[in-house]
Design an enzyme around this catalytic site. Sequence first.
Site, short mmCIF file in Angstrom:
data_model
loop_
_atom_site.label_atom_id
_atom_site.label_comp_id
_atom_site.label_asym_id
_atom_site.label_seq_id
_atom_site.Cartn_x
_atom_site.Cartn_y
_atom_site.Cartn_z
N ARG A 169 87.15 36.83 83.11
CA ARG A 169 88.50 36.77 83.47
C ARG A 169 89.13 38.52 83.56
O ARG A 169 88.18 39.19 83.42
CB ARG A 169 89.59 36.26 81.95
CG ARG A 169 89.06 36.75 80.75
CD ARG A 169 90.25 37.11 79.78
NE ARG A 169 91.14 38.06 80.14
CZ ARG A 169 90.86 39.34 80.31
NH1 ARG A 169 89.90 39.85 80.03
NH2 ARG A 169 91.90 40.16 80.66
N GLY A 170 90.31 38.20 83.94
CA GLY A 170 90.95 39.80 84.56
C GLY A 170 90.61 39.71 85.98
O GLY A 170 89.61 39.41 86.34
N ALA A 171 91.57 40.21 86.80
CA ALA A 171 91.52 40.27 88.15
C ALA A 171 90.26 40.89 88.73
O ALA A 171 89.72 40.13 89.52
CB ALA A 171 92.93 40.81 88.79
N ASP A 198 97.36 41.35 88.58
CA ASP A 198 96.73 40.50 89.13
C ASP A 198 96.98 40.30 90.61
O ASP A 198 96.06 39.80 91.28
CB ASP A 198 97.22 39.18 88.57
CG ASP A 198 96.25 38.82 87.22
OD1 ASP A 198 96.74 39.55 86.20
OD2 ASP A 198 95.06 38.34 87.04
O1 MRU Z 1 94.75 35.34 82.26
P1 MRU Z 1 93.82 36.54 82.32
O2 MRU Z 1 93.18 36.86 80.88
O3 MRU Z 1 92.89 36.62 83.42
O4 MRU Z 1 94.85 37.63 82.62
C1 MRU Z 1 94.34 38.92 83.14
C2 MRU Z 1 95.69 40.00 82.98
O5 MRU Z 1 96.83 39.65 83.36
C3 MRU Z 1 95.07 41.46 83.49
O6 MRU Z 1 96.21 42.18 82.92
C4 MRU Z 1 94.96 41.50 84.88
O7 MRU Z 1 94.05 40.74 85.30
C5 MRU Z 1 94.62 42.91 85.29
S1 MRU Z 1 92.74 43.21 84.50
C6 MRU Z 1 92.57 44.79 84.89
#
Ligand code: MRU
Length: 340
Positions: free
Chosen positions: A48-50, A237
């Site tokens: 997870r995380g963009a 994201d």
């Molecule tokens: O639902 P998630 O855990 O994938 O959400 C992640 C986030 O909102 C992060 O802040 C975003 O992806 C940036 S990661 C560098």
Amino acid sequence: MIAPTDIIRLEAQAVVMLDQTRLPGQRVERVCATVSELVVAIQELAVRGAPALGVAGAMGVALAASHAPAQPEQFRRTVLAEAAALAAARPTAINLSVGVEAALAAAAEQWSTPVAARRAIAQAAQAFHVAEVRRCEAIGRHGAALFAADARICTICNAGALATGGYGTALGVIRRLHEEGLSPMVWVPETRPLLQGARLTAWELAQDGIAHQVIPDGAIASRFGLGLIDGVVVGADRIAANGDTANKVGTYGLAIMARHHGVPFYVAAPRTTIDPGTPAGAAIPIEERPRAEVAGVAGRLTVADESPIVNPAFDVTPAALIDAIITEDGVLRAPFDFSV
Ligand code: MRU
């Protein structure tokens, strides 16, 4: 800091990742041997995380190519169909489709020779991972200049190494301050309902020996009120052409609190998160997550079945509340225009 290849890597017939749903209690690898398994892992937030989603998407295309039939037309159709499934696994982070497209681009001239295409896609996926970590390191260097030596910094969710495939964006800025011998103190909101702040960001900070305090989401406003926060830095994201930024739900609230209290609010993200094709935040698709994530805690029901639940995973912070966007190219100040 955890190594990029321990977070996610491409093997001959699989994408292997550290299962982020099991942290911090257990450090377990999850092996995805098919694209369908990888799509489920993405949807369950094992990865997870963009930016990490972009890496997973690129590696997923390589996985698809490794299994696809040898006949050229069947090869092309199979890879494109699996790529489409990957890109659609989660809707908000633009990085996922950016990673998928980067891997597909490597095959552009080679669809008629699947062996060569397979190799080119795998190399492109690995290179995309390496480049994303480099971009995070550059973000860290640029962003660190914005903070004082002993800054008390608030973030949200997890925008660290786990979320990017290595180093981190918002956490990359904080990591860089620490590497420079400075003494940041990090406020870590739990980030309900899936607790990426408490489970993942705090884990990363503890591993690196960076001072931090986990705090319930509802308590963070009072820390602003007490003058205990010097700056906010969050990941993203998807950043629309006008700078409106989608990030973990709760980010918008933090931006409002920061502006009310005269505290700078920064977004840290690589260019792979900027979507020139989305003019403004209203056009960013916001993922709605399952009811069960809110209706229970640790296997116990906390919301009666009769009560409706809304569970948006992200919110959109208007560009007007963002003081700067930190990218690998430097610190960009408002007004933002990413339309070209
Ligand atoms: O639902 P998630 O855990 O994938 O959400 C992640 C986030 O909102 C992060 O802040 C975003 O992806 C940036 S990661 C560098």
